[in-house]
Design an enzyme around this catalytic site. Sequence first.
Site, PDB file in Angstrom:
ATOM      1  N   ARG A  88       5.352 -10.944  59.522  1.00  0.00           N
ATOM      2  CA  ARG A  88       5.951  -9.896  60.361  1.00  0.00           C
ATOM      3  C   ARG A  88       7.168 -10.476  61.158  1.00  0.00           C
ATOM      4  O   ARG A  88       7.446  -9.563  61.930  1.00  0.00           O
ATOM      5  CB  ARG A  88       5.015  -9.172  60.933  1.00  0.00           C
ATOM      6  CG  ARG A  88       4.045  -8.535  60.036  1.00  0.00           C
ATOM      7  CD  ARG A  88       2.971  -7.656  60.769  1.00  0.00           C
ATOM      8  NE  ARG A  88       2.108  -7.560  59.953  1.00  0.00           N
ATOM      9  CZ  ARG A  88       1.171  -6.487  60.038  1.00  0.00           C
ATOM     10  NH1 ARG A  88       1.215  -5.513  60.685  1.00  0.00           N
ATOM     11  NH2 ARG A  88       0.137  -6.366  58.994  1.00  0.00           N
ATOM     12  N   ARG A 127      -5.587   9.170  59.574  1.00  0.00           N
ATOM     13  CA  ARG A 127      -6.089   8.194  58.733  1.00  0.00           C
ATOM     14  C   ARG A 127      -7.595   7.863  59.057  1.00  0.00           C
ATOM     15  O   ARG A 127      -7.675   7.846  60.474  1.00  0.00           O
ATOM     16  CB  ARG A 127      -5.289   7.174  58.630  1.00  0.00           C
ATOM     17  CG  ARG A 127      -6.142   5.778  58.056  1.00  0.00           C
ATOM     18  CD  ARG A 127      -5.094   4.734  57.505  1.00  0.00           C
ATOM     19  NE  ARG A 127      -4.725   4.125  58.826  1.00  0.00           N
ATOM     20  CZ  ARG A 127      -4.088   2.876  58.941  1.00  0.00           C
ATOM     21  NH1 ARG A 127      -3.560   2.499  57.845  1.00  0.00           N
ATOM     22  NH2 ARG A 127      -3.725   2.341  60.039  1.00  0.00           N
ATOM     23  N   ARG A 156      -9.121   3.870  63.573  1.00  0.00           N
ATOM     24  CA  ARG A 156      -8.860   2.548  63.852  1.00  0.00           C
ATOM     25  C   ARG A 156      -8.218   2.896  65.372  1.00  0.00           C
ATOM     26  O   ARG A 156      -7.288   3.823  65.632  1.00  0.00           O
ATOM     27  CB  ARG A 156      -7.716   1.916  63.208  1.00  0.00           C
ATOM     28  CG  ARG A 156      -8.263   1.076  61.873  1.00  0.00           C
ATOM     29  CD  ARG A 156      -7.125   0.859  60.822  1.00  0.00           C
ATOM     30  NE  ARG A 156      -5.908   0.190  61.562  1.00  0.00           N
ATOM     31  CZ  ARG A 156      -5.094  -0.532  60.738  1.00  0.00           C
ATOM     32  NH1 ARG A 156      -4.975  -0.442  59.406  1.00  0.00           N
ATOM     33  NH2 ARG A 156      -4.051  -1.070  61.376  1.00  0.00           N
TER      34      ARG A 156
END
Length: 210
Positions: A88, A127, A156
């Site tokens: 990343r 999600r 999350r």
Amino acid sequence: MILVLLGPPGAGKGTQGERLAERLGIPKIATGDVLRAAVRDRTPLGLEAKAAMDRGDLVPDDVILGIMKDALGSPEAARGAILDGVVRTVPQAEGLDRALAELGRSLDGVLLFDVPDEELVRRLSGRTVCESCQTPYTGREPGTRCDKCGGVLVRRKDDEPEAVRNRLRNYHVQTAPVIEWYRSNGARLSTIDAVGTLDEVLDRVQKSLE
Ligand code: AP5
């Protein structure tokens, strides 16, 4: 075969990485999964990474480079690996190159998953993920069970709106330069249109590898 999956949060790296790994018969290595397991088990690594992850910030490069080296050197990765979100920043891309060279291996390709920001926000706001095996789901309530392993589905922390905005910002500032780095270092980089059904996206991935 060693493949790097690049792309913003919610682009489907985890979803397609898993399916591709099954098709190719090699493991998927996801730094996000490794870090979340460490947080859950309250290991020193997890304690160090938790605050940054909850905010949607990147964890330090040296932490990631350690995870990367361990995973690539493991017997499971001897035939290859799908590296999901492992790279990343530019120093991480350079570190991966060095780690592969030390192992006498090289990168076969980079797959860049392309999805517009508004679609990413839509996906992440709906999600849930399995607490045990990390499989992501859309439109399933927290507290219901994972089809794969029976684990409990949770939201999350970094899928809260503020953290999602931060993750997208960080992607554009810190990870986007990695694309140019791979281009200028001669990597085989393919951009995948990652909007469509799961099978359509996987087909595009497979075509790009032919
Ligand atoms: P990580 O867990 O890797 O998070 P991420 O990169 O933000 O990616 P996501 O898991 O959110 O998304 P994804 O692209 O895998 O999409 P998914 O398949 O789930 O990392 C978490 C954190 O760990 C980072 O923020 C950072 O703090 C730290 N970290 C990890 N690696 C690091 C590194 N190298 N350096 C520094 N820090 C690091 O799909 C998303 C949703 O969309 C799901 O609900 C799915 O069902 C759905 N979906 C998938 N495909 C489709 C489709 N085609 N159409 C419709 N819905 C779809």
